[in-house]
Scaffold this active site. Structure first.
Site, PDB file in Angstrom:
ATOM      1  N   GLU A   1     -23.494  20.066  22.293  1.00  0.00           N
ATOM      2  CA  GLU A   1     -24.596  20.975  21.897  1.00  0.00           C
ATOM      3  C   GLU A   1     -24.181  21.904  20.764  1.00  0.00           C
ATOM      4  O   GLU A   1     -24.559  23.071  20.737  1.00  0.00           O
ATOM      5  CB  GLU A   1     -25.084  21.811  23.090  1.00  0.00           C
ATOM      6  CG  GLU A   1     -25.736  21.041  24.183  1.00  0.00           C
ATOM      7  CD  GLU A   1     -26.859  20.150  23.693  1.00  0.00           C
ATOM      8  OE1 GLU A   1     -27.483  20.466  22.673  1.00  0.00           O
ATOM      9  OE2 GLU A   1     -27.087  19.114  24.337  1.00  0.00           O
ATOM     10  N   GLY A   2     -23.446  21.378  19.814  1.00  0.00           N
ATOM     11  CA  GLY A   2     -22.934  22.206  18.724  1.00  0.00           C
ATOM     12  C   GLY A   2     -21.589  22.759  19.150  1.00  0.00           C
ATOM     13  O   GLY A   2     -21.513  23.558  20.082  1.00  0.00           O
TER      14      GLY A   2
END
Lengths: 594, 594
Positions: free
Chosen positions: B442-443
């Site tokens: 997620e990043g």
């Protein structure tokens, strides 16, 4: 794939640890820098070409147990044969028994590379070499004659049997027992756990060093004796006889270092032999076993520190290669149509520079430790004491700071790989798993910190630590005197860090003198890290200032400066934690931990 | 075994995040504190009694792939059925489609507990809920009518298909393509990797949200569209029709979260259907897919932050139980003949207090983030902007600080267990393995830090961050005003930390304004940690000062004080690194990294 950093290792060993000057001064007989270089080059070649390629197989296959026999992973037996065939096991062994009698520092440097190749492989010989030291110092001549030559060559391996389920950090609690026999031998009974290479198929015999209690022994650590217990009895002509009553009951299923069998060993269960009891021979005196074992353990602690350095180096190399190859996004200043190699992104640069700095700092500390051990051995009188104390100070720092660094670097290595880092096939996760054991075994890092604070700070009434700090301040002054633009800001950063170290040292010394031992213990772990950072930073600067004409000076200066500006600021925080954070810790624990 | 800390969660949610006041002010309709308590208690019970016991099976068995079908571990299907049977998937879903429309904060708190039970289990529903949000906001009414009800109930699950081998952090590089068809549908072609629960046997259908490019799309992120691609086509009456041309080609062999299948998904390979191409439906507008996906991703980032909190809490509980039970050595003041529980040793206390502090700090930050999201949703005008900006600031901190904390706490958890921590059966190593993914997906945490510095600092020309810091200063003042002996020294420590935060913020703001983006980016990661520490410390103090009459006040005060004296000193170091460490970083990287 790992490539042994032979030039960097040679630089640190000669110019930072001080081997160059010691050789010049003739401290190690006819040892020459050329011989050092040749040994490092060949040990590095073996690490890169022979050990590293086989590490993944050990991780995947692990070791297997069947009918009390352990089989190592595919290729490991040949690897071990080739390794002892190269004479590597005998590097530091006593010449009388076929060893080469070389300095510990050389062995430690070689072991760094072998551990980078495979922690799971190199840990086995580490224990054998520890056993050699213990037997060389404490065993009877008869035992030495029977066992040392084969342990020195590596034809047989050695083990270290301390831990029992109820006795880990606290050896006073151990229960394994020894009974005297009329023939001067002993019978050993008990269960030992976490025995590294306690059983394997690499050699024909295994020589266990085992701690146990005699029936009339005093309680606690003063009632522990050390015994040599061979897997197979050795006949007078040196050939192998009957199986002794000791066997591997199970293997642990571990987070990492799968290639290394971690055994539960059962002594005296009656599985082998005419009567129950594993036949053992006393090493040293009765009830003085712990002192003998400490001979092994100090060396083993430094060697575990090297595992931290080694896994850090290997993880760094892997991450660096990936960061150069993998492209994502566009970094500022990136030219051309495509994406940038991720190494061009500032955040990735920070991670890689942090990884390399921690590796360099812990390598320098560990090599200084090894060199102090060597100089203590070849010195006499006050000088011997000074070097022995120096080695005593470095040992817990080398062990704990380096293994924490190994973990941090391996974790950053996973991070640099992004999603691929979490996939086992990539290999970055393997370093992360392997690295996790090193802060635990051979005395947890907490135990190391306690050792540093309670046993090493008081050495020579504090003068030993003060002497080391004074020496590190000379490094700061050398940087200042160099007026090097490459090292801009480094001298001030070092001075500040060493001020923090001195202040924290003084505070702890006073706490110990005032009987506030709990307050001192509460600050032990942050103090050890503070010591490691300040000393590591100073030693990196030393490396940048000295011997810079090998072409690496600019690179070392840039790294030393990065570390000074990015890692050393933490020392001020640690100083505050040491001198204030332990306040009401017991109260906080009893109130807040639920 | 894990026990959900329901009381502590309720306290943070009401008194630290501010749900109590929001309920009082009627911001959430007829939501009452009693209902909140009841939901938390039951969600906690499910986590402790149903999810946690099955986690180890998922780790050991993993998920298996055969003929493009994935089978989850023993018991997982029943667990999922029971979980959606309890209505848990529908907690935050839109009421129009059967959801309960409750605040995100409640969902996040419940997910903390479910994630503590099993990260590998709870991550699946997290993605479904993200898909619900994206469809609710961006999909056509027809798509909503067909898919939302079953996604809200959990009868079907959702996935998020972004990553491709060449496109991870940089989505501009993605290559999956979509072709328009005359009937208004699209055909999707391409390969997606790292797709969590991309294929499984928990439900009859799976709804993939997929990023792809149209043939005439602009290059880069402005040419990406979002499509809904069902595993099985859905007939007009809602029943399942033909298999769509998408399948799972392989499962990744991962370091952790083994129970969660991580899939390589192939779209449009011709394996299923009459003509090649997976049938997809456009979500939102063509070429505006990234904005739609960000709806999912922001929520997902907070949810990943919760995974950090969750694994930290679980690892802490396990270590605490072990430290109470395991005895070694004698601590100062220990009475009686036997050994001390290791929790009595100062170094172990420090580890446990550090673990609990990091858990508490990241929980408080994450809940504040969720509450800001909720208030942004129910507010209008300037207030809506303020809360949205607040949520924007908290999101990267909640994600990165909490997941780093999760890793650090899990690692300390292994250390507290000593040798047993390295043995897989103990379970401490499982947390350590599972925790390692959260800083990556997620990043990556590096991406979060860049987001914080380059997108969040400039919000309202810096006023958004300034407003948050001012609010945290009020916490320091409340502590000061309380004159509490329990919080002795905390106000000063908080003020110093917030001064550091303010100074670093100002420096970065100036660097961005002066066009020194690289210097700002070089400090992004240390800045995010500085923000997390200072804010976390202030929020812990807030928790100690407010609502202290539930009996936990003294305990919270002791923990807040420990954190203030032991963790907050690091902010001064981080400030120095942010404002000075990036100096000549590029030069250092090009010189020193080899």
């Amino acid at each position: 794939m790992y490539r042994a950093p032979v030039d960097e290792i040679a630089h640190v060993l000669k110019h930072v640890a001080g081997l160059g000057k010691a050789i010049e001064d003739g401290r190690f007989g006819d040892l020459s820098e050329d011989l050092v270089d040749a040994i490092l080059a060949e040990a590095g070649r073996f690490a890169s070409e022979e050990i590293a390629p086989i590490n993944e197989i050990g991780d995947r296959e692990g070791a297997t147990l069947k009918d009390a026999e352990v089989t190592t992973a595919t290729g490991w037996k040949k690897l071990y044969r080739d390794w002892i065939g190269g004479g590597w096991n005998a590097l530091t062994g006593p010449e009388e028994f076929g060893g080469q009698g070389l300095p510990t520092l050389l062995s430690v440097a070689a072991f760094e590379m072998w551990n980078s190749g495979s922690l799971a492989f190199a840990i086995g010989p580490t224990l054998t070499i520890g056993a050699v030291e213990a037997l060389e110092k404490h065993a009877s001549e008869e035992l030495q004659q029977t066992y040392l030559e084969k342990l020195v060559s590596g034809e047989w391996t050695g083990t270290m049997n301390l831990t029992e389920p109820q006795a880990g950090s606290d050896l006073a609690a151990l229960k394994s027992r020894a009974e005297r026999r009329d023939d001067g031998t002993y019978r050993i009974f008990g269960q030992k756990i976490f025995i590294t290479y306690g059983e394997h198929d690499l050699t024909d015999n295994i020589v266990h060093l085992v701690l146990a209690r005699l029936p009339d022994a005093p309680a606690g650590t003063r009632g522990i004796s050390l015994f040599l217990v061979p897997k197979f009895m050795v006949d007078d002509d040196g050939s192998l006889g009957a199986r002794n009553d000791v066997f591997c009951a199970s293997l642990e299923h571990k987070l990492g270092i799968h290639g290394s069998p971690t055994c539960v060993m059962i002594y005296g269960d009656g599985k082998f032999g005419d009567e129950p009891g594993a036949i053992g021979y006393l090493v040293g005196e009765e009830n003085k076993g712990l002192a003998c074992m400490f001979t092994m353990m100090n060396n083993a602690r430094l060697h575990v520190g090297m595992q931290g350095v080694a896994v850090a180096e290997a993880a760094y190399q892997k991450a660096l290669a990936y960061a150069r190859e993998r492209t994502q996004g566009k970094a500022a200043g990136h030219e051309g149509a495509g994406m940038s190699p991720i190494i061009e992104h500032p955040d990735v640069r920070r991670m890689l520079l942090t990884m390399k700095s921690l590796t360099a700092a812990s390598r320098a500390i560990s090599y200084c430790c090894a060199h102090a051990i060597d100089l203590a051995r070849v010195s006499e009188g006050d000088e011997k004491t000074r070097w022995a104390e120096r080695a005593g100070i470095w040992t817990p720092i080398a062990k704990a700071f380096s293994t924490d660094a190994g973990m941090d670097v391996a974790s950053l290595g996973v991070q640099v790989h992004g999603g691929m880092g979490f996939i086992e096939e990539t290999g970055a996760a393997r370093f992360f798993r392997d690295a996790r054991i090193a802060p635990i075994y051979e005395g947890t890092n907490g135990i190391q910190a306690i050792d540093l604070v309670t046993r090493k700070l008081p050495l020579s009434d504090g003068a030993a630590v003060a002497g080391l700090i004074a020496e590190l301040r000379e490094d700061a002054e050398s940087v200042r005197a160099s007026n090097s633009a490459e090292l801009d800001g480094v001298a001030d950063a070092l001075t500040a860090a060493l001020d923090d170290l001195e202040a924290a040292t003084e505070w702890l010394g006073n706490a110990l003198k005032d009987g506030r031992k709990d307050a001192a213990l509460a600050g032990a772990t942050p103090y050890l890290r503070l010591f490691g950072l300040a000393a590591g930073g100073a030693l990196m600067a030393r490396g940048a200032v000295r011997g810079g004409n090998d072409g690496g000076g600019t690179s070392r200066a840039a790294l030393a400066r990065f570390a000074a500006l990015n890692l050393l600021p933490e020392t001020a925080a640690l100083r505050r934690v040491v001198t204030g954070g332990g306040d009401r810790l017991a109260e906080a624990a009893s109130t807040a931990l639920d």
